[in-house]
Motif scaffolding. Structure first.
Motif, PDB file in Angstrom:
ATOM      1  N   LEU A  74       1.000  -1.107  -0.009  1.00 48.45           N
ATOM      2  CA  LEU A  74       0.074   0.093  -0.054  1.00 48.45           C
ATOM      3  C   LEU A  74       0.735   1.197  -0.021  1.00 48.45           C
ATOM      4  O   LEU A  74       0.518   2.264  -0.778  1.00 48.45           O
ATOM      5  N   ALA A  75       2.003   1.240   0.730  1.00 50.14           N
ATOM      6  CA  ALA A  75       2.955   2.383   0.600  1.00 50.14           C
ATOM      7  C   ALA A  75       3.413   2.671  -0.764  1.00 50.14           C
ATOM      8  O   ALA A  75       3.605   3.798  -1.164  1.00 50.14           O
ATOM      9  N   VAL A  76       3.746   1.422  -1.545  1.00 49.58           N
ATOM     10  CA  VAL A  76       4.542   1.539  -2.655  1.00 49.58           C
ATOM     11  C   VAL A  76       3.330   2.353  -3.686  1.00 49.58           C
ATOM     12  O   VAL A  76       3.714   3.319  -4.339  1.00 49.58           O
ATOM     13  N   LEU A  77       2.033   1.833  -3.514  1.00 47.11           N
ATOM     14  CA  LEU A  77       0.762   2.270  -4.258  1.00 47.11           C
ATOM     15  C   LEU A  77       0.885   3.931  -3.940  1.00 47.11           C
ATOM     16  O   LEU A  77       0.710   4.638  -5.013  1.00 47.11           O
ATOM     17  N   LEU A  78       0.885   4.177  -2.822  1.00 43.53           N
ATOM     18  CA  LEU A  78       0.676   5.646  -2.676  1.00 43.53           C
ATOM     19  C   LEU A  78       1.746   6.454  -3.050  1.00 43.53           C
ATOM     20  O   LEU A  78       1.601   7.334  -3.547  1.00 43.53           O
ATOM     21  N   ILE A  79       2.846   6.057  -3.137  1.00 46.04           N
ATOM     22  CA  ILE A  79       4.069   6.782  -3.572  1.00 46.04           C
ATOM     23  C   ILE A  79       4.163   6.730  -4.908  1.00 46.04           C
ATOM     24  O   ILE A  79       4.266   7.896  -5.587  1.00 46.04           O
ATOM     25  N   MET A  81       1.490   6.704  -6.579  1.00 46.29           N
ATOM     26  CA  MET A  81       0.479   7.821  -7.145  1.00 46.29           C
ATOM     27  C   MET A  81       0.956   9.187  -7.052  1.00 46.29           C
ATOM     28  O   MET A  81       0.435  10.096  -7.747  1.00 46.29           O
ATOM     29  N   GLN A  82       1.439   9.456  -5.984  1.00 50.84           N
ATOM     30  CA  GLN A  82       1.650  10.716  -5.832  1.00 50.84           C
ATOM     31  C   GLN A  82       3.114  11.323  -6.539  1.00 50.84           C
ATOM     32  O   GLN A  82       2.994  12.271  -7.381  1.00 50.84           O
ATOM     33  N   VAL A  83       3.805  10.400  -7.106  1.00 47.38           N
ATOM     34  CA  VAL A  83       4.996  11.067  -8.137  1.00 47.38           C
ATOM     35  C   VAL A  83       4.237  10.931  -9.336  1.00 47.38           C
ATOM     36  O   VAL A  83       4.535  11.706 -10.177  1.00 47.38           O
ATOM     37  N   SER A  84       3.362  10.039  -9.877  1.00 54.05           N
ATOM     38  CA  SER A  84       2.853  10.366 -11.388  1.00 54.05           C
ATOM     39  C   SER A  84       1.749  11.011 -11.267  1.00 54.05           C
ATOM     40  O   SER A  84       1.033  11.366 -12.278  1.00 54.05           O
ATOM     41  N   HIS A  85       1.203  11.813 -10.261  1.00 51.05           N
ATOM     42  CA  HIS A  85      -0.035  12.567 -10.109  1.00 51.05           C
ATOM     43  C   HIS A  85      -1.106  12.043 -10.591  1.00 51.05           C
ATOM     44  O   HIS A  85      -1.853  12.650 -11.233  1.00 51.05           O
ATOM     45  N   VAL A  87      -4.364   8.569 -10.152  1.00 48.49           N
ATOM     46  CA  VAL A  87      -5.172   7.532  -9.171  1.00 48.49           C
ATOM     47  C   VAL A  87      -4.507   6.103  -9.530  1.00 48.49           C
ATOM     48  O   VAL A  87      -4.203   5.123  -8.990  1.00 48.49           O
ATOM     49  N   SER A  88      -3.726   5.971 -10.591  1.00 46.07           N
ATOM     50  CA  SER A  88      -3.210   4.647 -11.262  1.00 46.07           C
ATOM     51  C   SER A  88      -1.810   4.847 -11.534  1.00 46.07           C
ATOM     52  O   SER A  88      -1.308   5.935 -11.527  1.00 46.07           O
ATOM     53  N   TRP A  89      -0.869   3.764 -11.594  1.00 46.96           N
ATOM     54  CA  TRP A  89       0.456   4.053 -11.904  1.00 46.96           C
ATOM     55  C   TRP A  89       0.692   2.516 -12.867  1.00 46.96           C
ATOM     56  O   TRP A  89       0.200   1.840 -12.940  1.00 46.96           O
ATOM     57  N   SER A  90       1.816   2.641 -13.578  1.00 50.05           N
ATOM     58  CA  SER A  90       2.477   1.565 -14.201  1.00 50.05           C
ATOM     59  C   SER A  90       3.943   1.649 -14.325  1.00 50.05           C
ATOM     60  O   SER A  90       4.663   2.810 -14.023  1.00 50.05           O
ATOM     61  N   LEU A  91       4.563   0.778 -14.755  1.00 53.98           N
ATOM     62  CA  LEU A  91       5.826   0.531 -14.472  1.00 53.98           C
ATOM     63  C   LEU A  91       6.556   1.444 -15.679  1.00 53.98           C
ATOM     64  O   LEU A  91       6.278   1.397 -16.639  1.00 53.98           O
TER      65      LEU A  91
END
Length: 91
Positions: A74-79, A81-85, A87-91
């Motif tokens: 969950l911490a990785v997800l939140l970080i 999301m903050q970096v990519s601005h 709600v989702s993220w990808s590698l």
């Protein structure tokens, strides 16, 4: 806990195997969750670890690792999301 009677007349306490399985599953799901589907696998790993610890698993260390990895998911997800601005993220 289940009570069994050994041949020598003493009473032994054994743990249910499902609690040990939950501890291992928690660890594996938490580890996989660091890479994929962490929004789903993190909470599942946390829940499985909690239930395994509550039931008195013999694999307490594995359950604690699963709990820590679930929180890390969950911490990785939140970080991310903050970096990519977003709600989702990808590698």
């Amino acid at each position: 806990m289940h009570l069994t009677a050994p041949a020598d007349g003493r009473t032994a306490v054994t743990r249910p195997r499902d609690a040990d399985g939950m501890a291992v599953a928690s660890f594996i799901l938490g580890l996989v969750g660091l890479l994929v589907l962490n929004v789903f696998l993190g909470p599942i790993a946390i829940a499985l670890a909690g239930v395994a610890l509550w039931r008195g698993t013999g694999r307490r260390g594995r359950a604690l690792l699963g709990l820590g990895l679930g929180v890390a998911d969950l911490a990785v997800l939140l970080i991310a999301m903050q970096v990519s601005h977003s709600v989702s993220w990808s590698l």
